[in-house]
Design an enzyme around this catalytic site. Sequence first.
Site, short mmCIF file in Angstrom:
data_model
loop_
_atom_site.label_atom_id
_atom_site.label_comp_id
_atom_site.label_asym_id
_atom_site.label_seq_id
_atom_site.Cartn_x
_atom_site.Cartn_y
_atom_site.Cartn_z
CB SER A 1 -0.97 3.80 -0.83
OG SER A 1 -0.87 2.48 -0.31
N GLY A 2 -0.79 4.42 2.62
CA GLY A 2 0.10 4.28 3.76
C GLY A 2 1.11 3.17 3.57
CB SER A 3 0.74 -0.44 2.94
OG SER A 3 -0.06 -0.51 1.76
N GLY A 4 1.78 1.67 0.69
CA GLY A 4 2.42 1.75 -0.62
C GLY A 4 2.30 0.48 -1.43
CD GLU B 1 -7.64 5.86 7.19
OE1 GLU B 1 -8.43 6.12 8.12
OE2 GLU B 1 -7.33 4.69 6.88
#
Length: 184
Positions: A87-90, A151
């Site tokens: 998850s990029g944002s977390g 991604e």
Amino acid sequence: MKTYYENTQAVMKELGQLLGKVSQEQITSYAVELLQAEQVFFIGVGRVRLALEAAVKRLTHLGIHCHMVGDLNEPPITRNDLLVVGSGSGESVIPLEIAKKAKGFDARIVHLTSNSTSSIAQLADVIVQFESPSKSSRVFTSIQPMTTVFEQALLLFHDVLTLQLMEEKGISFEELKANLANLE
């Protein structure tokens, strides 16, 4: 208007810079977790999930028992297992809730992210940070839309990591080939 070839060069430059900044210490910690776990579960949503599905396929070729969370043949997670959360944002709701659930079963957690202070990062045993744009951060301005570069980096990162894991496990290309699906 830029040509296809100009865009290709720009995208490759972005990915090269991003992948070149991933910490070797974090990569090594992730590799150790992958090799020590009895089973490895992966969770991500959208295009992140697609990149992680490719990682599951390749790591399975290495003899690492991998599963995507939510698949029909998903076994239960235990304290001997690892959850890899992309998850990029977390802060993505489903991966965050799955991470909380896995923590309740004492599973180890690796977080692949561009936000090392996120809610998921707070649950993680290991964080692999990608300095890439996310919903919550603009580390650099990508020529690609939204979180595309993150991604893409996940896909390439796992393919490059496979080379390291093959060496660590002493697996040749021929041995790897023997583990490929044969009903295709």
